[in-house]
Enzyme design. Structure first.
Site, PDB file in Angstrom:
ATOM      1  N   TYR A 140      60.889  31.027  19.007  1.00  0.00           N
ATOM      2  CA  TYR A 140      61.362  29.698  18.637  1.00  0.00           C
ATOM      3  C   TYR A 140      62.075  29.094  19.836  1.00  0.00           C
ATOM      4  O   TYR A 140      63.200  29.470  20.164  1.00  0.00           O
ATOM      5  CB  TYR A 140      62.282  29.822  17.423  1.00  0.00           C
ATOM      6  CG  TYR A 140      62.893  28.530  16.918  1.00  0.00           C
ATOM      7  CD1 TYR A 140      62.433  27.280  17.307  1.00  0.00           C
ATOM      8  CD2 TYR A 140      63.955  28.575  16.021  1.00  0.00           C
ATOM      9  CE1 TYR A 140      63.006  26.113  16.830  1.00  0.00           C
ATOM     10  CE2 TYR A 140      64.531  27.410  15.521  1.00  0.00           C
ATOM     11  CZ  TYR A 140      64.055  26.180  15.935  1.00  0.00           C
ATOM     12  OH  TYR A 140      64.623  25.026  15.459  1.00  0.00           O
ATOM     13  N   LYS A 170      56.998  28.428  18.479  1.00  0.00           N
ATOM     14  CA  LYS A 170      57.415  27.172  17.845  1.00  0.00           C
ATOM     15  C   LYS A 170      58.110  26.378  18.934  1.00  0.00           C
ATOM     16  O   LYS A 170      59.216  26.717  19.368  1.00  0.00           O
ATOM     17  CB  LYS A 170      58.350  27.427  16.669  1.00  0.00           C
ATOM     18  CG  LYS A 170      58.886  26.146  16.008  1.00  0.00           C
ATOM     19  CD  LYS A 170      59.926  26.478  14.954  1.00  0.00           C
ATOM     20  CE  LYS A 170      60.441  25.250  14.230  1.00  0.00           C
ATOM     21  NZ  LYS A 170      61.250  24.356  15.073  1.00  0.00           N
TER      22      LYS A 170
END
Length: 306
Positions: A140, A170
């Protein structure tokens, strides 16, 4: 082969009671709401989900609530953010996630002692990923909150040999050059999920096919129309939809930031309570003004429906 996720993945808010305790009873209705509005996945315990403000025990309870529903309905891919600053703690969360049946986990960059290179970051992530070799692992990337500004292309160059179960990233940042390089890395091997709702269209142009976003919770129809228009070559309509997304997101800044997302959820009929301190929440008077501003957007048909 990595199973790439196409479509909208919501980053759910963690529902809270008025006393600030997590409201697990709200999650089944929340799950149904997302499914009904064409959402394909849930990225839980992330920034929107206040994962950094929850205890380890609370995060496990939230994960258990989402995965229990998924075992029954099998409608959403559940990706759980496991942390954090301590790889030991992240490993505990990752193992619990695997036992509960998540579809994947995500790892956040350490945000106190920050890695200075792609190699250091990959070494940290590898410690966690090797504890759950059966699970796909996402990184992330959100440097605006973590302060870790390592290039994701540099990270992939190192992580591709260190982390066999790395599925993708992400990507919540605005570096389109870096993002495209990651999309192209090893002939497009990795699943690059876009994380900035306000410029999803730009990511689609580069080749993104999946996104994770907080505004997908309450405005999924807007983004479905944006993607449809883009896929059909109707770029005028796609740009119109993106501008409406921007106009909607501007109200987050006007009313204090991330907590405004829960006000949007209240507006569409899903009560999620308030954010925990130190996040500032909206007053009753401010919510009335917010409602008027939302109505002034004239995009009722583009909000998610209960």
């Amino acid at each position: 082969m990595i199973n790439k996720i196409e479509g909208l993945i919501a980053a759910p808010f963690t529902p809270m009671h008025a006393n600030g305790e997590i409201n697990l009873e709200q999650i089944p209705a929340y799950y149904d709401f997302l499914q009904k509005n064409g959402i394909v996945g849930a990225f839980i315990n992330g920034s929107t989900g206040e994962g950094v403000s929850l205890s380890q025990e609370e995060k496990v309870k939230v994960t258990a609530a989402w995965t229990a529903l998924n075992k029954e309905h099998k409608a959403l891919k559940v990706i759980n953010l496991v942390g954090g600053t301590s790889y030991k703690e992240c490993i505990e969360s990752a193992k619990a996630s695997a036992e509960l049946g998540v579809d994947a986990i995500a790892i956040l960059a350490p945000f106190y002692f920050k890695p200075a290179s792609g190699k250091q970051l990959a070494e940290f992530c590898a410690k966690i990923a090797e504890a759950v070799p059966q699970l796909p692992v996402y990184f992330y990337h959100i440097p605006v909150l973590t302060g870790c500004n390592v290039s994701m292309y540099e990270f992939l160059q190192e992580a591709s040999t260190m982390i066999p179960n790395l599925a993708g990233i992400k990507y919540t940042h605005e570096d389109f050059m870096d993002f495209l390089s990651c999309l192209s890395f090893q002939d497009g091997k990795y699943d690059m999920l876009w994380g900035r709702d306000e410029n999803l269209l730009s990511a689609l142009v580069l080749g993104a096919r999946g996104g994770v976003g907080s505004t997908f919770n309450y405005a999924a129809p807007l983004y479905h129309q944006l993607i449809k228009a883009y896929n059909e070559g109707n770029f005028v309509e796609a740009r119109k939809m993106q501008q409406q997304s921007i106009d909607m997101i501007r109200l987050l800044g006007k009313y204090g930031g991330i907590a405004t997302g829960k006000a949007y959820m209240r507006y569409v009929g899903v009560e999620c309570g308030e954010f925990r301190l130190p996040v500032k929440n909206m007053t009753t008077e401010a919510y009335k003004a917010f409602e008027a501003d939302v109505r002034a957007l004239k995009m009722e048909a583009l909000f998610s429906k209960i």
